[in-house]
Design a protein around this motif. Sequence first.
Motif, PDB file in Angstrom:
ATOM      1  N   LYS A 156       0.828  -1.206   0.000  1.00  0.00           N
ATOM      2  CA  LYS A 156       0.000   0.000   0.000  1.00  0.00           C
ATOM      3  C   LYS A 156       0.864   1.258   0.000  1.00  0.00           C
ATOM      4  CE  LYS A 156      -4.128  -1.915   2.251  1.00  0.00           C
ATOM      5  NZ  LYS A 156      -5.012  -1.859   3.459  1.00  0.00           N
ATOM      6  N   LEU A 157       1.924   1.250   0.807  1.00  0.00           N
ATOM      7  CA  LEU A 157       2.830   2.391   0.824  1.00  0.00           C
ATOM      8  C   LEU A 157       3.512   2.572  -0.523  1.00  0.00           C
ATOM      9  CD1 LEU A 157       4.497   2.025   4.344  1.00  0.00           C
ATOM     10  CD2 LEU A 157       2.792   3.716   3.619  1.00  0.00           C
ATOM     11  N   HIS A 158       3.882   1.451  -1.141  1.00  0.00           N
ATOM     12  CA  HIS A 158       4.486   1.530  -2.473  1.00  0.00           C
ATOM     13  C   HIS A 158       3.516   2.133  -3.484  1.00  0.00           C
ATOM     14  CE1 HIS A 158       5.849   0.259  -6.438  1.00  0.00           C
ATOM     15  NE2 HIS A 158       4.731  -0.419  -6.557  1.00  0.00           N
ATOM     16  N   GLU A 159       2.274   1.692  -3.440  1.00  0.00           N
ATOM     17  CA  GLU A 159       1.291   2.197  -4.406  1.00  0.00           C
ATOM     18  C   GLU A 159       1.012   3.686  -4.213  1.00  0.00           C
ATOM     19  OE1 GLU A 159      -1.076  -2.073  -4.962  1.00  0.00           O
ATOM     20  OE2 GLU A 159      -1.813  -0.576  -3.549  1.00  0.00           O
ATOM     21  N   ARG A 160       1.233   4.165  -3.005  1.00  0.00           N
ATOM     22  CA  ARG A 160       1.000   5.595  -2.750  1.00  0.00           C
ATOM     23  C   ARG A 160       2.245   6.444  -2.994  1.00  0.00           C
ATOM     24  NH1 ARG A 160      -1.934   8.280   2.578  1.00  0.00           N
ATOM     25  NH2 ARG A 160      -1.774  10.460   1.861  1.00  0.00           N
ATOM     26  N   TYR A 161       3.420   5.917  -2.577  1.00  0.00           N
ATOM     27  CA  TYR A 161       4.620   6.759  -2.600  1.00  0.00           C
ATOM     28  C   TYR A 161       5.699   6.281  -3.572  1.00  0.00           C
ATOM     29  CZ  TYR A 161       2.602   8.622   1.702  1.00  0.00           C
ATOM     30  OH  TYR A 161       1.767   9.208   2.631  1.00  0.00           O
ATOM     31  N   GLY A 162       5.568   5.067  -4.120  1.00  0.00           N
ATOM     32  CA  GLY A 162       6.554   4.588  -5.082  1.00  0.00           C
ATOM     33  C   GLY A 162       7.952   4.515  -4.499  1.00  0.00           C
ATOM     34  N   TRP A 163       8.896   5.168  -5.172  1.00  0.00           N
ATOM     35  CA  TRP A 163      10.278   5.160  -4.723  1.00  0.00           C
ATOM     36  C   TRP A 163      10.422   5.785  -3.337  1.00  0.00           C
ATOM     37  CZ3 TRP A 163      14.511   2.723  -6.485  1.00  0.00           C
ATOM     38  CH2 TRP A 163      14.466   2.193  -7.780  1.00  0.00           C
ATOM     39  N   GLY A 164       9.490   6.633  -2.948  1.00  0.00           N
ATOM     40  CA  GLY A 164       9.553   7.247  -1.624  1.00  0.00           C
ATOM     41  C   GLY A 164       9.468   6.227  -0.508  1.00  0.00           C
ATOM     42  N   ALA A 165       8.641   5.200  -0.678  1.00  0.00           N
ATOM     43  CA  ALA A 165       8.532   4.154   0.342  1.00  0.00           C
ATOM     44  C   ALA A 165       9.851   3.396   0.471  1.00  0.00           C
ATOM     45  CB  ALA A 165       7.396   3.200  -0.013  1.00  0.00           C
ATOM     46  N   PHE A 166      10.467   3.105  -0.671  1.00  0.00           N
ATOM     47  CA  PHE A 166      11.782   2.458  -0.636  1.00  0.00           C
ATOM     48  C   PHE A 166      12.806   3.364   0.039  1.00  0.00           C
ATOM     49  CE2 PHE A 166      15.941   2.334  -2.789  1.00  0.00           C
ATOM     50  CZ  PHE A 166      16.371   1.072  -2.389  1.00  0.00           C
ATOM     51  N   GLY A 167      12.779   4.650  -0.306  1.00  0.00           N
ATOM     52  CA  GLY A 167      13.724   5.591   0.289  1.00  0.00           C
ATOM     53  C   GLY A 167      13.579   5.697   1.794  1.00  0.00           C
ATOM     54  N   ALA A 168      12.347   5.588   2.283  1.00  0.00           N
ATOM     55  CA  ALA A 168      12.126   5.658   3.729  1.00  0.00           C
ATOM     56  C   ALA A 168      12.771   4.465   4.438  1.00  0.00           C
ATOM     57  CB  ALA A 168      10.631   5.701   4.024  1.00  0.00           C
ATOM     58  N   LEU A 169      12.710   3.289   3.830  1.00  0.00           N
ATOM     59  CA  LEU A 169      13.345   2.107   4.414  1.00  0.00           C
ATOM     60  C   LEU A 169      14.864   2.237   4.402  1.00  0.00           C
ATOM     61  CD1 LEU A 169      11.057  -0.658   2.883  1.00  0.00           C
ATOM     62  CD2 LEU A 169      11.255  -0.092   5.308  1.00  0.00           C
ATOM     63  N   VAL A 170      15.408   2.802   3.321  1.00  0.00           N
ATOM     64  CA  VAL A 170      16.857   3.025   3.263  1.00  0.00           C
ATOM     65  C   VAL A 170      17.282   4.014   4.349  1.00  0.00           C
ATOM     66  CG1 VAL A 170      18.755   3.911   1.856  1.00  0.00           C
ATOM     67  CG2 VAL A 170      16.972   2.520   0.793  1.00  0.00           C
ATOM     68  N   GLN A 202      11.199  -4.382  -1.228  1.00  0.00           N
ATOM     69  CA  GLN A 202      10.418  -3.280  -1.804  1.00  0.00           C
ATOM     70  C   GLN A 202      10.814  -3.012  -3.255  1.00  0.00           C
ATOM     71  OE1 GLN A 202       8.283  -2.186   0.467  1.00  0.00           O
ATOM     72  NE2 GLN A 202       7.289  -0.406  -0.444  1.00  0.00           N
ATOM     73  N   LEU A 203      12.066  -3.266  -3.589  1.00  0.00           N
ATOM     74  CA  LEU A 203      12.493  -3.114  -4.985  1.00  0.00           C
ATOM     75  C   LEU A 203      11.718  -4.056  -5.900  1.00  0.00           C
ATOM     76  CD1 LEU A 203      16.366  -2.840  -4.529  1.00  0.00           C
ATOM     77  CD2 LEU A 203      14.849  -1.046  -5.404  1.00  0.00           C
TER      78      LEU A 203
END
Length: 435
Positions: A156-170, A202-203
Amino acid sequence: MGISARELAANTPATRDRYVDLLRVVSLGVVVFGHWLMAAVTADGTVGNLLAVVPELQLVTWVFQIMPVFFYVGGFSHALAHRSRPAYAAFLRARLQRLLRPTMVFIGVWGALALVVQLLGADRGLTGVALRLVAQPLWFIGIYLAMVAFTPPLLKLHERYGWGAFGALVAAAAAVDALRFAADVPYVEFLNFAFVWLAVHQLGFLRADGMIRLPSALAAVGLTGAGLLVALGPYPLSMVGMPGEKVSNMAPPTLALLFHGLWLVGAVELLRGPGTRFVARANVWHKVVAANGIAMTAFLWHLSAMLGVYGALLALGAELPAPATAAWWAQAPVRIAAAALLTAGLVAAFRRFERPAPVAPGTGQGGPVAALGITLALLGVLGLSMVGFGGLLEGRTALLIAVHVSAPAAVGTALTGWLLVERAGRGGRRGPDAA
């Protein structure tokens, strides 16, 4: 009788991304081969690591520590699976059928063997080491369970924020390492078992939606980042765990391992074109389908096979050359071939447990029970990976984050969790294909 691999291969839809299946098989195959090659067993039954004997070889882990690729393709598959089966309990049961059934059989067989060995007083030397080592691959099962459990909210976070969700985990993984190395905060490093591996996972979501468009840039960023972190920071060169090292990139995972994962994901995506053409060949695809059908069973039992080969050599009085000598390298192909043959025998014996049972359509109910079940399953499996099968009668324990866990407690927790997921996934009722 189930459908054969040849029939499955022949009936594969044209829309299936066969390259993902190839990556899954290759990544697990490389891990298995690496374990067989890196084991350095001496004549007194001591099990060491070739990378510690020849430190220069640690650089090869930047190519052959390929487990991030498996978690990456897992993210891709989980995204598609959840979108086709959105009910949480049904999604969990469907994804865990081929994971937990062979795992629980493995645990049951080795638990019984360990008890017999200890009652006979034979849990010494290489046998005692084996009782501890054979459980170590279960860490992978535990992490994978966590990825399945977190797929719905992170998707759900990916569908809303895309690369932003991945960036938050990094960013979270980087913050954990900063607190660990700069502020010396205790226990915080264990959070990166989640942040690092879930970022790689997430990737896979990004790939499922066609959002990885510059794999060369991803590979460059990953390779450069990992190189700088190792050169300038407290991170070791090896991307696998080394005996006695103060800091490991693997346990707990570090930001350096996360950048290593970026490099690998970029690299395999750069190979996507030729890889797709290769796996499109009928004979290659048939082999990939067949290998995928036994992959988890082979992974679970490959260390048992390797240690069985070494045990047989010691029992027969065969000479075990000193690791990394010319004689050791000359003997390596024979040892690996023997381990492969023994693994094939174990796969033949236990492969039927990897065949998933039919899964009934989800009812949308049982989500909380399923969440509790997968939590218990992953804690039990992770605990067992740390304590091993030795010392059952003495109540030997290992520290799982901040809790001491014994093998019987870990087995009971994992089994309870699996049964809860199974019950919740059936929706509390029996359907025509829920037998």
